[in-house]
Enzyme design. Structure first.
Site, PDB file in Angstrom:
ATOM      1  N   GLU A 181     -36.222 -57.683  27.109  1.00  0.00           N
ATOM      2  CA  GLU A 181     -37.352 -56.782  26.916  1.00  0.00           C
ATOM      3  C   GLU A 181     -37.407 -56.283  25.477  1.00  0.00           C
ATOM      4  O   GLU A 181     -36.399 -55.898  24.896  1.00  0.00           O
ATOM      5  CB  GLU A 181     -37.219 -55.597  27.869  1.00  0.00           C
ATOM      6  CG  GLU A 181     -38.342 -54.574  27.768  1.00  0.00           C
ATOM      7  CD  GLU A 181     -38.114 -53.379  28.679  1.00  0.00           C
ATOM      8  OE1 GLU A 181     -39.104 -52.794  29.134  1.00  0.00           O
ATOM      9  OE2 GLU A 181     -36.937 -53.025  28.925  1.00  0.00           O
ATOM     10  N   CYS A 202     -42.891 -49.745  31.554  1.00  0.00           N
ATOM     11  CA  CYS A 202     -41.754 -50.502  32.075  1.00  0.00           C
ATOM     12  C   CYS A 202     -42.192 -51.792  32.753  1.00  0.00           C
ATOM     13  O   CYS A 202     -41.372 -52.689  32.958  1.00  0.00           O
ATOM     14  CB  CYS A 202     -40.954 -49.638  33.049  1.00  0.00           C
ATOM     15  SG  CYS A 202     -41.952 -48.866  34.330  1.00  0.00           S
ATOM     16  N   LYS A 255     -31.598 -34.071  33.411  1.00  0.00           N
ATOM     17  CA  LYS A 255     -31.206 -34.204  32.010  1.00  0.00           C
ATOM     18  C   LYS A 255     -32.488 -34.529  31.250  1.00  0.00           C
ATOM     19  O   LYS A 255     -33.058 -35.605  31.388  1.00  0.00           O
ATOM     20  CB  LYS A 255     -30.174 -35.324  31.843  1.00  0.00           C
ATOM     21  CG  LYS A 255     -29.281 -35.146  30.596  1.00  0.00           C
ATOM     22  CD  LYS A 255     -30.018 -35.271  29.293  1.00  0.00           C
ATOM     23  CE  LYS A 255     -30.041 -36.706  28.815  1.00  0.00           C
ATOM     24  NZ  LYS A 255     -30.729 -36.809  27.473  1.00  0.00           N
ATOM     25  N   GLY A 304     -27.899 -47.676  28.174  1.00  0.00           N
ATOM     26  CA  GLY A 304     -27.611 -46.326  28.635  1.00  0.00           C
ATOM     27  C   GLY A 304     -27.446 -46.259  30.142  1.00  0.00           C
ATOM     28  O   GLY A 304     -26.537 -45.595  30.654  1.00  0.00           O
ATOM     29  N   GLY A 305     -28.309 -46.966  30.863  1.00  0.00           N
ATOM     30  CA  GLY A 305     -28.227 -46.950  32.317  1.00  0.00           C
ATOM     31  C   GLY A 305     -26.964 -47.589  32.843  1.00  0.00           C
ATOM     32  O   GLY A 305     -26.356 -47.093  33.799  1.00  0.00           O
ATOM     33  N   GLY A 348     -34.526 -45.758  32.079  1.00  0.00           N
ATOM     34  CA  GLY A 348     -34.260 -45.859  30.648  1.00  0.00           C
ATOM     35  C   GLY A 348     -33.764 -47.238  30.265  1.00  0.00           C
ATOM     36  O   GLY A 348     -34.111 -48.241  30.894  1.00  0.00           O
ATOM     37  N   SER A 349     -32.930 -47.285  29.256  1.00  0.00           N
ATOM     38  CA  SER A 349     -32.484 -48.558  28.689  1.00  0.00           C
ATOM     39  C   SER A 349     -31.372 -49.192  29.520  1.00  0.00           C
ATOM     40  O   SER A 349     -30.683 -48.524  30.292  1.00  0.00           O
ATOM     41  CB  SER A 349     -31.967 -48.335  27.263  1.00  0.00           C
ATOM     42  OG  SER A 349     -30.755 -47.578  27.296  1.00  0.00           O
ATOM     43  N   GLU A 401     -33.237 -47.495  36.927  1.00  0.00           N
ATOM     44  CA  GLU A 401     -34.226 -48.475  36.474  1.00  0.00           C
ATOM     45  C   GLU A 401     -33.936 -48.730  35.008  1.00  0.00           C
ATOM     46  O   GLU A 401     -34.069 -47.833  34.179  1.00  0.00           O
ATOM     47  CB  GLU A 401     -35.641 -47.922  36.665  1.00  0.00           C
ATOM     48  CG  GLU A 401     -36.726 -48.881  36.203  1.00  0.00           C
ATOM     49  CD  GLU A 401     -38.107 -48.248  36.250  1.00  0.00           C
ATOM     50  OE1 GLU A 401     -38.907 -48.507  35.333  1.00  0.00           O
ATOM     51  OE2 GLU A 401     -38.383 -47.468  37.189  1.00  0.00           O
TER      52      GLU A 401
END
Length: 513
Positions: free
Chosen positions: A379, A286, A170, A229-230, A225-226, A249
Site C-alpha cells: 500500500e 483504507c 489513544k 504500528g499495528g 493504522g499502519s 486493521e
C-alpha cells in the site's frame, strides 16, 4: 533526588501550513494511563443496563449532531479534509451510534440459547443456557484519515460501548484538539444518564499507547493504522502474561481486475471511475484501489487513456500531515525507479504542502515473476495507484496468487460475464480468497454502515476475522458463557424460561423472536 520527567506537549498542527495551532494537552504518563484504565474499569457496572446503554448512545449522537458545525470546523483545521466530506462523515458516525442503540435494544447480539435436559440424547444433554457477556475495558487506537468515524466516537468505540465495555482511546496525533472536544461531548452524554465520565478515557502520546496495550485491566483492543504500528501492538497484546484479543486493521492493497470484455465495453467509464476512487480524500482511504489489473492491448489502452485524462484533471491536495506527504513522495520515487515502471501521470509533490495525483504502469509479468517488484504490491497511502497490464488470464491469475490479504477486491465484468457466461463466477471465487468484501462493477471507496457489511479481510488487512463496520462489530467485545444445571432463581434474566426481557433466542432448538 531525581526530578520527575516533564511530559511532552501535544500540539494541534495545521496540515495546510505545517504550523502549530495550539497546545492541546500533554502526553500521558504511566500514572495517567493507569488512572484512565481504572476509571473505565470502575464504570463497567453503569453499562450493565441495556436500556441505559441504548439511551447513552442515542444522546451521544444527538449531542454530536448539535455540535456539528463546531466539530466539523475543528476537524477541518487539523485534517484539511474539507467541510463537505467531514459533515458527511459526522452524519455517518451519528447514524452508527443510533444503529448500535437499536441493536442493543433488540438484544439478538446476546445470542441466547437454551437447551433443556434430554436424557435420550447421546450423550445425554443437561440443562444448558448460553449467552454473551462483555469482555471489560477496551483500548481503541484512533485513525488519522477518519477523525469521526474511526476515531474517538467511531465504530470501535460505539460497538464496545454497545457491548457494555468502557473504552479508553489513544488519540491520534493528527487531530488531538478534535479528540478532546468529541470526548467531552461523549462524556456529557454519559453523565446525562448517570454513567460515570470515566466510561470514556482519552490519552495522548506514543508511549501511552504502549502502556495501554500492556495494562492488566485492558481486556481487548481495536486499532486502525499502519502495518508496522499495528503489528507491534498485536505482538505486544499476544506477549502479555494474559494475552488479549487485538482487532487491528493494518494495510490493504484492494486489488481491481478489469476483464478484457469489460474494458472493450466501457473503457471510459472504468477509467473515470477508477480515477475518482483512487483520488477520493486525496487517496487517504483504507479501501483505495492500489493495484489495478488491466488487459494489454487496445481495450486496456482505452482504460489507461481515460484514467490519465481524469487523473490529470484532478487538483492537488493536502495530506493529513507532512510525514504522510514525505512518505508518499519517497514511496513514489522508489517505485518509479524499478525497471519497466512508467508514470503516464506522475504523482508526487506539487506545492510546498501539497501532492498531485498520478498513477504508475508496469507489465503484469514483472509482478507475476516476483523479480524485485514486490514493493508495487504494498500500500502507498495517497493519491496513487499501480496499473499492471496483463497478457492473458494465466498472467492475471499469477499476479492474484501473489497478493496479500485485503479489505476489498473488485472485478469489472462484461455484460455477458455478469450474466454467467465465461469466467465471471471463477473470478469471483478467486477474489473471495483475497478479501473480506468482493465488489462487482463498482469501486471500493465508500463503506456502507449496514447489517450485512463486512470491513475486514485476511492479514495484513486485519488481524482477526471480524468486521469494524456494521452491527456484527459488536461481537469483538463479547465472550460466550454457558450455565449448566443452574437453578432458575439464580440465572440472569436473559436466560430464564419466561424470557422477562423479551429477547430473541433459540429455545430447545427453535428460533424465537
Amino acid at each position: 533526588m531525581t526530578a520527575a520527567p516533564v511530559a511532552a506537549p501535544v500540539w494541534s498542527v495545521d496540515p495546510r501550513t505545517g504550523k502549530r495551532r495550539e497546545q492541546v494537552a500533554v502526553e500521558a504518563t504511566d500514572r495517567v494511563v493507569d488512572a484512565a484504565v481504572r476509571a473505565a474499569h470502575e464504570a463497567r457496572g453503569a453499562l450493565a443496563d441495556r436500556a441505559v446503554r441504548a439511551a447513552f448512545l442515542r444522546t451521544a449522537a444527538d449531542r454530536l449532531d448539535a455540535a456539528g458545525e463546531e466539530l466539523v470546523a475543528a476537524a477541518d483545521a487539523e485534517t484539511a479534509l474539507g467541510g463537505t466530506r467531514l459533515t458527511g462523515e459526522l452524519a455517518r458516525t451519528c447514524y452508527q451510534l443510533r444503529a448500535f442503540a437499536d441493536l442493543v435494544e433488540e438484544g439478538a447480539f446476546l445470542d441466547v440459547v437454551i437447551d433443556h435436559p434430554d436424557a435420550t440424547a447421546t450423550p445425554p444433554v443437561p440443562d444448558l443456557r448460553r449467552y454473551k457477556v462483555p469482555l471489560g475495558v477496551v483500548a481503541v487506537w484512533a485513525a488519522s484519515n477518519f477523525p469521526f468515524a474511526f476515531s474517538v466516537p467511531g465504530g470501535d468505540t460505539a460497538s464496545a460501548l454497545a457491548a457494555g465495555c468502557p473504552v479508553v482511546v489513544k488519540a491520534h496525533p493528527d487531530h488531538p484538539a478534535l479528540s478532546e472536544r468529541v470526548a467531552a461531548v461523549l462524556r456529557g452524554a454519559a453523565a446525562e444518564h448517570g454513567v460515570p465520565e470515566g466510561v470514556l478515557g482519552l490519552v495522548h502520546g506514543f508511549d501511552a499507547g504502549l502502556e495501554l496495550i500492556r495494562h492488566p485491566l485492558v481486556a481487548a483492543a481495536g486499532f486502525t493504522g499502519s502495518v508496522r504500528g499495528g503489528r507491534a501492538l498485536f505482538d505486544a497484546a499476544a506477549a502479555r502474561p494474559v494475552p488479549i484479543p487485538f482487532h487491528g486493521e493494518l494495510g490493504s492493497l484492494n486489488p481491481v481486475l478489469v476483464t478484457e470484455g469489460a474494458a472493450a465495453e466501457r473503457a471510459d467509464a472504468i477509467g473515470g471511475g477508477l480515477a475518482g476512487s483512487m483520488t477520493l480524500g486525496v487517496g487517504q482511504f483504507c479501501v483505495k484501489p492500489g493495484l489495478v489489473l488491466v488487459p494489454a492491448g487496445a481495450a486496456g489502452d482505452g482504460v489507461v487513456k481515460s484514467l490519465a485524462e481524469a487523473v490529470a484533471a484532478t487538483g492537488e491536495g493536502v495530506l493529513l500531515d507532512h510525514r504522510m506527504r514525505e512518505n508518499v513522495v519517497a514511496g513514489v520515487a522508489e517505485r518509479t525507479a524499478l525497471p519497466d515502471v512508467e508514470a503516464p501521470v506522475a504523482p508526487g509533490p506539487a506545492g510546498e504542502h501539497t501532492v498531485g495525483a498520478g498513477f504508475l504502469t508496469v507489465p503484469a509479468a514483472r509482478l507475476a515473476e516476483g523479480d524485485g517488484h514486490a514493493l508495487l504490491l504494498e500500500e502507498c497511502f495517497g493519491p496513487v495507484t499501480v496499473v499492471a497490464r496483463y497478457a492473458g488470464d494465466a498472467e492475471a491469475g499469477a499476479v492474484l496468487a501473489r497478493l496479500p490479504g485485503s479489505l476489498t477486491a473488485t472485478v469489472h465484468l462484461s455484460a455477458a460475464e455478469a450474466a454467467g457466461q465465461g469466467r465471471g463466477a471463477g473470478l469471483l471465487a478467486e477474489l473471495t480468497s483475497l478479501a473480506g468484501r468482493v465488489l462487482v462493477d463498482g469501486w471500493p471507496t465508500g463503506v456502507a454502515v449496514a447489517p450485512a457489511q463486512h470491513h475486514g479481510g485476511p492479514y495484513p488487512a486485519t488481524t482477526s476475522t471480524s468486521t469494524s463496520v456494521g452491527g456484527t462489530a459488536i461481537e469483538r467485545w463479547l465472550r460466550p458463557v454457558a450455565y449448566q444445571g443452574a437453578p432458575e432463581a439464580l440465572l440472569p434474566p436473559e436466560l430464564r424460561d419466561d424470557n422477562p426481557l423479551g429477547l430473541p433466542r433459540r429455545y430447545d432448538g427453535r428460533l424465537e423472536r
